[in-house]
Design an enzyme around this catalytic site. Structure first.
Site, PDB file in Angstrom:
ATOM      1  N   ARG B 240       0.795  -1.208   0.267  1.00 49.36           N
ATOM      2  CA  ARG B 240       0.012  -0.181  -0.353  1.00 49.36           C
ATOM      3  C   ARG B 240       1.088   0.899  -0.069  1.00 49.36           C
ATOM      4  O   ARG B 240       1.664   1.348   1.003  1.00 49.36           O
ATOM      5  CB  ARG B 240      -0.990   0.035   1.690  1.00 49.36           C
ATOM      6  CG  ARG B 240      -2.021   1.283   1.334  1.00 49.36           C
ATOM      7  CD  ARG B 240      -2.475   0.902   2.459  1.00 49.36           C
ATOM      8  NE  ARG B 240      -1.804   2.009   3.089  1.00 49.36           N
ATOM      9  CZ  ARG B 240      -1.875   2.081   4.609  1.00 49.36           C
ATOM     10  NH1 ARG B 240      -2.815   1.025   5.231  1.00 49.36           N
ATOM     11  NH2 ARG B 240      -1.564   2.245   5.304  1.00 49.36           N
ATOM     12  N   HIS B 244      -3.096   5.108   4.778  1.00 52.08           N
ATOM     13  CA  HIS B 244      -4.575   4.506   4.678  1.00 52.08           C
ATOM     14  C   HIS B 244      -5.964   4.832   4.237  1.00 52.08           C
ATOM     15  O   HIS B 244      -6.747   4.229   3.580  1.00 52.08           O
ATOM     16  CB  HIS B 244      -4.855   3.676   6.197  1.00 52.08           C
ATOM     17  CG  HIS B 244      -5.994   3.609   6.036  1.00 52.08           C
ATOM     18  ND1 HIS B 244      -7.123   2.598   5.870  1.00 52.08           N
ATOM     19  CD2 HIS B 244      -7.769   3.787   7.582  1.00 52.08           C
ATOM     20  CE1 HIS B 244      -7.866   2.633   5.646  1.00 52.08           C
ATOM     21  NE2 HIS B 244      -8.581   3.650   7.060  1.00 52.08           N
ATOM     22  N   TYR B 253       3.876   5.691  11.411  1.00 55.18           N
ATOM     23  CA  TYR B 253       3.870   4.293  11.622  1.00 55.18           C
ATOM     24  C   TYR B 253       5.626   3.526  11.102  1.00 55.18           C
ATOM     25  O   TYR B 253       5.585   1.659  10.613  1.00 55.18           O
ATOM     26  CB  TYR B 253       2.729   2.610  11.648  1.00 55.18           C
ATOM     27  CG  TYR B 253       1.929   3.436  10.724  1.00 55.18           C
ATOM     28  CD1 TYR B 253       2.316   2.233   9.447  1.00 55.18           C
ATOM     29  CD2 TYR B 253       0.643   4.278  10.825  1.00 55.18           C
ATOM     30  CE1 TYR B 253       0.628   2.757   8.328  1.00 55.18           C
ATOM     31  CE2 TYR B 253       0.355   4.814   9.593  1.00 55.18           C
ATOM     32  CZ  TYR B 253       0.322   3.869   8.261  1.00 55.18           C
ATOM     33  OH  TYR B 253      -0.852   4.007   7.594  1.00 55.18           O
TER      34      TYR B 253
END
Lengths: 323, 327
Positions: B240, B244, B253
């Site tokens: 990805r 998100h 993160y």
């Protein structure tokens, strides 16, 4: 008209609808070879075959989820939840999916789905098997939530539910299966979303549904011996809720007791009482009373269980308090 | 199934168009013109590869929110995507009622899902059941992220499809992250495809950045499903590339170095090289595609910006298919 049990009435409605419409099929735990935990689908497997009477894995979320998928393709699934308590395992599919898909699709698809669930206490099945969480489901727009109290209504309303274009939660009370009543033969339909006056009276209105109709009727019989005439309104549907007959009756009696098997807090009685206060305030002659289950998880021991469930005496006492 | 040169180029085009639309959505969000975007950047190859193995408009699809490229292959229009981002009335999924990228498209047999992940898998199982009961030769594609395979719901749905040998293909788009949680905290097995063996269906892992490899794996799975041989789980491994959603800052993160490293396997790059190697994609062809994509995106945005919003009173329906009174 035949005098049959609630179980026979429900079974008859299912059988007739499956004969009438090949899109109707049954799925759930133990519904097939075994004939259903409460024997409602006994004989169906042999007659309709394993495809239309489908035993599923023990997976409530997938039962309702798969029923939703099948309904979206145009089939008319009747999913059985062995008890309504297991609906919590399928909660997302009931309230997040079934209740909302028509809206979230902008009306592109319909969801003609029936969930039959056995509800209620009184059979010593303990706290996680005996609940009456009807109001929780009735809270959600998009669902129809119905709970018949007589065999005739059970037959007529289940047929209406199967023919409905919307998802319907059809709640059958565990202790009513043996209750007998006159049930019209053949294609008998009772529209959903219609409450009805079950017994006429002029002194007080008792609003109730499902098993509590039986309790309230017994209370009314005893009250009649003392010259108190109670009028009983059977809600039958919790959503949509038809307040017409309730208000009509209340405007005549000016006093009301609401009897439900679930807990009092945030319950059906709270909703009905608010509506009466909002829509018939000028007719109120006494504070409206609610009779409901004690606010405890329902215990196993018979004495304890009966203490927690609403009894005939509780209804009589509440009626006398509002008179 | 051998793909023609034209089809292979068309598959690349679908990926490119999806990418440019997706990038524009991020820009619109940063400009304050839309409320929310959830991205599929980095996942286009798997989606296009899967879509091209289906009979589009005939088979059923229960997608998830990163499937923009898949949806475009099913006939979803760029302007419809923009209408959905802006919550406009004529948006076909729901007329502004459902979140963007929570697709539904009746005309393409695409069913809507909720924001609760993995629920679309049970719907797919039910659709598979209906297909089997009707003796049709359709299949269902259910797609999901690798994080969704942690849900109990997922096991219920896949188990059932396997028990009843239903024509369902579960596509796990393993993009390595469930919001901020990396895959190794999501599963103890090295591959989501490994989960299949405990459930009794075929499990296949494939390089999700290679559109043709995914297509090959899907073609086999679709053929099996269509001929009554049951479900397959296909895991497409990918990365990805974006956060998100528009509400997430992925710098908290994962390192920039990690993201840059994975961009070397960007499916647009990987498949461009494949097509260049095969002498299909020339510089001028690519240029033409880029300018066509830009024009289509511009037009889509312009159209959607001018389209009317729903009137406030439209919020009240359609809750029920039948008339329901609330008094």
């Amino acid at each position: 008209m035949a005098r049959i049990t609630m179980r026979e009435a429900i079974s008859q409605a299912l059988w007739e609808e499956m004969e009438r419409d090949p899109r109707v099929f049954i799925l759930g735990e133990e519904v097939g070879v075994w004939g259903g935990t409460y024997a409602v689908t006994k004989g169906f497997y042999d007659h309709f075959g394993p495809e239309r009477v489908r035993d599923t894995p023990i997976a409530e979320a997938a039962i309702i989820g798969a029923a939703i998928g099948a309904a979206l393709t145009g089939l008319r699934p009747v999913a059985e939840l062995m008890t309504i308590n297991f609906a919590f395992s399928a909660m997302d599919h009931i309230v997040n999916q079934a209740a909302k898909l028509h809206y979230m699709f902008g009306g592109q698809m319909i969801l003609p789905l029936v969930i039959r669930a056995v509800g209620g206490g009184g059979r010593q099945l303990g706290a996680t098997h005996s609940q009456t969480p009807d109001a929780i489901f009735a809270h959600f727009p998009g669902l129809k939530v119905v709970a018949p109290g007589t065999p005739a209504d059970a037959k007529g309303m289940l047929k209406a539910a199967i023919r409905s274009q919307d998802p319907v939660l059809f709640i059958e009370h565990a202790t009513l299966y043996q209750t007998r009543g006159e049930v019209p033969e053949g294609d008998y339909i009772v529209p959903l979303g219609k409450s009805t006056i079950q017994r006429e009276g002029r002194h007080v209105t008792i609003v109730t549904y499902s098993k509590m109709l039986e309790i309230s009727t017994k209370a009314a019989d005893q009250l009649a011996k003392e010259g108190i005439e109670a009028e009983i309104v059977d809600l039958r549907s919790l959503r949509p809720l038809d307040m017409g007959p309730v208000l009509e009756s209340f405007k005549k009696t000016n006093r009301a007791v609401i009897v439900e098997e679930g807990w009092k807090s945030y319950g059906v009685g709270a909703e009905v009482a608010s509506r009466i206060y909002e829509e018939a305030f000028d007719y109120v002659d006494a504070p409206i009373k609610r009779v409901a289950q004690a606010e405890v998880p329902l215990p196993y021991n018979r004495t304890l269980e009966q203490m927690a469930l609403p009894q005939v005496e509780d209804v009589i006492k509440a009626v006398k308090e509002v008179l | 199934m051998t793909l023609s040169d034209e089809t292979r180029l068309e598959m690349y085009w679908m990926m490119l168009l999806s990418r440019r639309l997706d990038e524009r959505a991020w820009v619109l969000h940063r400009q304050g013109k839309i409320a929310f975007h959830i991205s599929g950047i980095g996942q286009e190859a798997a989606q296009v590869g899967a879509a091209y193995a289906l009979r589009r408009g005939y088979d059923w699809v229960a997608p998830y929110y990163r499937d923009l490229a898949l949806m475009l292959c099913l006939g979803y229009e760029p302007r419809e995507f923009m209408l959905s981002l802006m919550g406009k009335r004529e948006e076909p999924s729901s007329g502004g009622r459902q979140m963007p990228s929570h697709w539904s498209l009746r005309r393409a047999n695409v069913v809507s899902h909720s924001a609760v992940v993995a629920t679309q898998c049970s719907h797919a199982t039910g659709i598979g059941l209906a297909i089997k009961m009707r003796r049709e030769d359709k299949v269902v594609l259910a797609s999901l992220g690798e994080g969704s395979t942690s849900q109990g719901e997922w096991y219920e749905a896949v188990n059932w499809a396997a028990v009843h040998q239903l024509p369902v293909i579960f596509l796990v788009e393993n993009n390595q992250y469930a919001i901020s949680v990396p895959v190794e905290k999501q599963m103890a097995v090295p591959s989501a495809a490994d989960r299949a063996c405990g459930l009794g269906l075929r499990g296949v892992a494939v390089d999700g950045s290679d559109v043709f490899a995914v297509h090959q794996a899907f073609t086999e799975a679709v053929e099996l499903a269509r001929s009554g041989k049951g479900p397959t789980l296909i895991e497409a491994k990918m990365y990805r590339i974006t956060p998100h959603s528009s509400d997430d800052d992925d710098r908290t993160y994962r390192s920039r170095e990690e993201v840059e490293e994975h961009k070397k396997r960007d499916p647009l790059l990987v498949n461009r090289r494949i097509l260049e190697r095969d002498g299909l994609l020339t510089a001028s062809r690519l240029e033409e595609m880029e300018s066509r994509a830009k024009k289509m995106v511009d037009e889509a945005v312009q159209y959607a910006e001018q389209a009317p919003y729903p009137a406030a009173e439209e919020a009240a329906y359609p809750v029920y298919a039948e008339e329901v009174r609330h008094d």
